[in-house]
Design a protein around this motif. Sequence first.
Motif, short mmCIF file in Angstrom:
data_model
loop_
_atom_site.label_atom_id
_atom_site.label_comp_id
_atom_site.label_asym_id
_atom_site.label_seq_id
_atom_site.Cartn_x
_atom_site.Cartn_y
_atom_site.Cartn_z
N ALA A 114 0.83 -1.21 0.00
CA ALA A 114 0.00 0.00 0.00
C ALA A 114 0.86 1.25 0.00
O ALA A 114 0.55 2.24 -0.68
CB ALA A 114 -0.93 -0.01 1.21
N LEU A 115 1.96 1.22 0.75
CA LEU A 115 2.87 2.36 0.76
C LEU A 115 3.57 2.52 -0.58
O LEU A 115 3.72 3.64 -1.09
CB LEU A 115 3.89 2.22 1.89
CG LEU A 115 4.93 3.33 2.01
CD1 LEU A 115 4.29 4.72 2.06
CD2 LEU A 115 5.83 3.11 3.21
N ILE A 119 3.48 5.93 -2.83
CA ILE A 119 4.70 6.59 -3.31
C ILE A 119 4.65 6.73 -4.83
O ILE A 119 4.98 7.79 -5.39
CB ILE A 119 5.94 5.80 -2.86
CG1 ILE A 119 6.09 5.87 -1.34
CG2 ILE A 119 7.20 6.32 -3.55
CD1 ILE A 119 7.13 4.89 -0.78
N ALA A 120 4.23 5.66 -5.52
CA ALA A 120 4.16 5.68 -6.98
C ALA A 120 3.18 6.74 -7.47
O ALA A 120 3.42 7.40 -8.49
CB ALA A 120 3.76 4.30 -7.50
N MET A 207 9.68 5.05 1.95
CA MET A 207 9.80 3.63 2.24
C MET A 207 10.92 3.36 3.24
O MET A 207 10.76 2.56 4.17
CB MET A 207 10.04 2.83 0.96
CG MET A 207 10.07 1.32 1.16
SD MET A 207 8.50 0.67 1.83
CE MET A 207 7.48 0.74 0.35
N LYS A 208 12.07 3.99 3.04
CA LYS A 208 13.16 3.79 3.99
C LYS A 208 12.76 4.28 5.38
O LYS A 208 13.10 3.66 6.39
CB LYS A 208 14.44 4.49 3.53
CG LYS A 208 15.63 4.20 4.45
CD LYS A 208 16.91 4.87 3.99
CE LYS A 208 18.11 4.42 4.83
NZ LYS A 208 17.94 4.57 6.28
N ALA A 209 12.06 5.40 5.44
CA ALA A 209 11.62 5.93 6.74
C ALA A 209 10.72 4.92 7.44
O ALA A 209 10.85 4.70 8.66
CB ALA A 209 10.89 7.25 6.54
N GLN A 355 -1.96 9.29 0.65
CA GLN A 355 -3.15 9.25 -0.21
C GLN A 355 -4.13 10.36 0.13
O GLN A 355 -4.72 10.98 -0.77
CB GLN A 355 -3.83 7.88 -0.10
CG GLN A 355 -3.02 6.70 -0.63
CD GLN A 355 -2.90 6.66 -2.14
OE1 GLN A 355 -3.23 7.61 -2.85
NE2 GLN A 355 -2.42 5.54 -2.66
N ALA A 356 -4.30 10.66 1.42
CA ALA A 356 -5.19 11.76 1.81
C ALA A 356 -4.65 13.09 1.29
O ALA A 356 -5.40 13.93 0.77
CB ALA A 356 -5.34 11.80 3.32
N ALA A 357 -3.33 13.29 1.43
CA ALA A 357 -2.71 14.52 0.95
C ALA A 357 -2.84 14.64 -0.57
O ALA A 357 -3.12 15.73 -1.10
CB ALA A 357 -1.24 14.55 1.36
#
Length: 441
Positions: A114-115, A119-120, A207-209, A355-357
Amino acid sequence: MNTMSTIPAPLAQAATTQRCRVLFADQLNLARGKYVPMSEARKGHARMCVGTFAVTYDKALVAAPGGGMLDGLPDMEVRFDPQALRPSWEASTQIALGELWFKGQPFALCGRTALKNAIAAWRARGLDPMVGIEMEAYVFQRDADGQWVPYDTPGAFVYGTGPFTDPAGLIDDIWDMAQACGIPIESINAEYDAPQFELTLRYADAMKAADDAFLFRQMAREILYKRGYLLSFLPKPFADKSGSGLHFNLSFNQPDGSNVFADDVATGQLSDVMKGAIAGLLHHHEALSAILAPTTNSYARLQPASLSGYWANWGVDHRSVTVRVSAETGPAARIEHRLADCAASPYFAIAAMLQAALLGVENGYALPPAETNDGLETINTDRHTPHDLGAALDALEADSLLTQAVGPDLIANYVAIKREEVRILGQTAPEDHVPYYLHYV
């Protein structure tokens, strides 16, 4: 109490590594996984039961969509790059992080997938999400009767450091091990109430975070537990002390590596991206609370005048709002989202926020006026998080735009598990909620 450090001997190098610990975060933010020999890890996948998505913290089975309870509890796969293993805090061990697959397809219930999708979606707009994560937690120790009580730090104070804040040197152990594991720490200090600490990780791509936060939390809890202490990220473990939050600092890099927010505060004119992102986070505020504040205990923290992200408001360098625009400019310019707590999966939480942003940017949501009141006794909005987890789940299910963006199958499974959690805890006294969660959060 054993106060001697138990950090293992130097972390295993590739030549001496004997096993791999394959891990993934489920939507309860539990570190599910298994140990496999390195010969198996080189295959790049490990099989586990999909039923991990059909259980609550106390292992009650739930016929949650996608959890496989009524379908024979089939297998899923964790797929990972065997050339990208990470160092572990356990001797002779390396760690594999990957995505979940089911029947040859990416698994719809996987928070890491989902993340990746979120990001994509931002990268399709030419922007790369960057995230900095601040965590808060309390430390417990055993009393003479073996009960968990607050770690004895009589000289602690906010922004405290050193032995009066941490007489057993626990933070030293966490810091040293994080460095050995390649998890970059930005800062650690005592928080407002003792024995509470703020643990901040360095900014990284989204993703790294998330990977760093997931591993750091597990590492810190495990090494302190072996010393006889419990590091708890529970949002409100003490009724008479401050709650513990999880703050996400968000910005977006342009293709040239510059921060799209770099000049917003300096010019006094927020960019369309910043305005849209803030508006999206506020528009979906109630629904986001179900994902970012995912326990019944979370709503003891989310109260008015608590600096906790209760109100659907924003402001510039204002800590009484949910979305705080930092006064910093240039590469450090960012918005800080202050609603979440560490019971949330960082993958699921960041995916939902991104996604909200993005919905705010794409749909042109109107940005309400900035909060310029004290934010404690006087607030410029009447919108706030729901008062309990059940109502938050109602808000999430009602928010079809956010549900569709994050993943309807993932949301349906999550809501079903959390509905059962609410039902179970609804049969208990409020003071029993903390013991229910304490060893897991």
